[in-house]
Motif scaffolding. Structure first.
Motif, short mmCIF file in Angstrom:
data_model
loop_
_atom_site.label_atom_id
_atom_site.label_comp_id
_atom_site.label_asym_id
_atom_site.label_seq_id
_atom_site.Cartn_x
_atom_site.Cartn_y
_atom_site.Cartn_z
N PRO A 100 65.72 -0.88 -60.50
CA PRO A 100 67.09 -1.03 -61.01
C PRO A 100 67.87 0.29 -60.97
O PRO A 100 69.08 0.30 -60.82
CB PRO A 100 66.92 -1.52 -62.44
N TYR A 101 67.16 1.39 -61.08
CA TYR A 101 67.82 2.70 -61.05
C TYR A 101 68.23 3.07 -59.63
O TYR A 101 69.25 3.74 -59.43
CB TYR A 101 66.90 3.77 -61.64
N SER A 102 67.47 2.63 -58.67
CA SER A 102 67.83 2.86 -57.26
C SER A 102 69.15 2.17 -56.94
O SER A 102 70.03 2.75 -56.30
CB SER A 102 66.71 2.37 -56.35
N GLU A 103 69.29 0.93 -57.39
CA GLU A 103 70.54 0.20 -57.20
C GLU A 103 71.69 0.89 -57.92
O GLU A 103 72.79 1.04 -57.37
CB GLU A 103 70.38 -1.24 -57.71
N LEU A 104 71.45 1.33 -59.15
CA LEU A 104 72.47 2.04 -59.92
C LEU A 104 72.89 3.33 -59.21
O LEU A 104 74.07 3.67 -59.18
CB LEU A 104 71.97 2.35 -61.33
N MET A 105 71.93 4.04 -58.64
CA MET A 105 72.23 5.28 -57.95
C MET A 105 73.21 5.03 -56.80
O MET A 105 74.20 5.74 -56.64
CB MET A 105 70.94 5.93 -57.42
N GLY A 106 72.95 4.00 -56.00
CA GLY A 106 73.85 3.67 -54.90
C GLY A 106 75.24 3.28 -55.40
O GLY A 106 76.25 3.75 -54.86
N GLU A 107 75.29 2.47 -56.44
CA GLU A 107 76.57 2.06 -57.01
C GLU A 107 77.34 3.26 -57.58
O GLU A 107 78.55 3.38 -57.38
CB GLU A 107 76.35 1.03 -58.12
N ALA A 108 76.63 4.13 -58.27
CA ALA A 108 77.27 5.30 -58.89
C ALA A 108 77.83 6.24 -57.83
O ALA A 108 78.94 6.76 -57.97
CB ALA A 108 76.28 6.04 -59.78
N MET A 109 77.06 6.46 -56.76
CA MET A 109 77.54 7.32 -55.68
C MET A 109 78.79 6.73 -55.03
O MET A 109 79.77 7.43 -54.81
CB MET A 109 76.45 7.51 -54.61
N ASN A 110 78.75 5.44 -54.74
CA ASN A 110 79.90 4.79 -54.11
C ASN A 110 81.14 4.86 -55.00
O ASN A 110 82.23 5.17 -54.54
CB ASN A 110 79.58 3.34 -53.77
N ALA A 111 80.97 4.57 -56.29
CA ALA A 111 82.10 4.58 -57.21
C ALA A 111 82.65 6.00 -57.38
O ALA A 111 83.86 6.21 -57.37
CB ALA A 111 81.69 4.00 -58.57
N TYR A 112 81.76 6.99 -57.52
CA TYR A 112 82.21 8.37 -57.70
C TYR A 112 82.96 8.86 -56.46
O TYR A 112 84.03 9.45 -56.57
CB TYR A 112 81.04 9.30 -58.01
N LEU A 113 82.41 8.62 -55.30
CA LEU A 113 83.05 9.08 -54.07
C LEU A 113 84.37 8.37 -53.83
O LEU A 113 85.34 8.98 -53.37
CB LEU A 113 82.10 8.93 -52.89
N ALA A 114 84.44 7.08 -54.17
CA ALA A 114 85.71 6.36 -54.03
C ALA A 114 86.75 6.92 -54.98
O ALA A 114 87.91 7.14 -54.59
CB ALA A 114 85.50 4.87 -54.29
N ALA A 115 86.36 7.19 -56.21
CA ALA A 115 87.29 7.76 -57.18
C ALA A 115 87.71 9.17 -56.75
O ALA A 115 88.88 9.54 -56.87
CB ALA A 115 86.66 7.80 -58.57
N SER A 116 86.77 9.94 -56.23
CA SER A 116 87.07 11.30 -55.80
C SER A 116 88.04 11.30 -54.63
O SER A 116 88.98 12.09 -54.60
CB SER A 116 85.79 12.03 -55.39
N SER A 117 87.82 10.43 -53.67
CA SER A 117 88.71 10.41 -52.50
C SER A 117 90.10 9.96 -52.91
O SER A 117 91.10 10.44 -52.40
CB SER A 117 88.15 9.52 -51.39
N SER A 118 90.20 9.07 -53.89
CA SER A 118 91.50 8.63 -54.38
C SER A 118 92.21 9.78 -55.09
O SER A 118 93.39 10.00 -54.90
CB SER A 118 91.32 7.46 -55.35
#
Length: 135
Positions: A100-118
């Motif tokens: 479950p943490y592996s899935e969370l890691m992918g989600e967190a990276m995607n969300a952080y990078l999307a927010a950062s690029s915005s």
């Protein structure tokens, strides 16, 4: 009444900018930040060395342990890897518990990078080493 729908990208950016702590299997995980991403990068967590369990455990360790504990090892790669090994041994008797943490890691990276690029787009760009910021 007007309903405004968000695209998937907009929803992901919003999630990355507003998410709070999450609790999975009793471990409270802080959101990804510039500092935690720096910690991951300086220890080459996503590089070619190490295995997927170590990478996932490093992510969870850096987002759940007290910052003073992290700071005591994060700038010494060998000490950092030893701390991750000790943390895995203390928290996860079986590798499947990391899923479950592996899935969370992918989600967190995607969300952080999307927010950062915005945020970068809204600020009109970002200066990098050796360049001047243009507005």
């Amino acid at each position: 009444m007007s309903i405004e729908l968000l695209t998937d990208d907009e929803a992901l950016r919003e999630q990355g900018m507003t998410q709070g702590d999450k609790k999975i299997s009793g471990i409270k995980i802080r959101p990804m930040t510039a500092l935690s991403l720096s910690w991951l990068q300086r220890n080459d967590v996503f590089g070619d060395n190490g295995d997927s369990m170590q990478k996932t455990a490093a992510f969870v360790y850096l987002h759940s342990e007290p910052r003073e504990v992290i700071r005591s090892v994060v700038n010494d790669r060998a000490a950092f890897l030893d701390a991750i090994d000790d943390w895995i041994e203390a928290n996860f008797p079986h590798h499947s518990q990391l899923s479950p943490y592996s899935e969370l890691m992918g989600e967190a990276m995607n969300a952080y990078l999307a927010a950062s690029s915005s945020a970068v787009q809204e600020a009109g760009g970002i200066a990098t080493a050796g360049t001047a910021r243009k507005n």
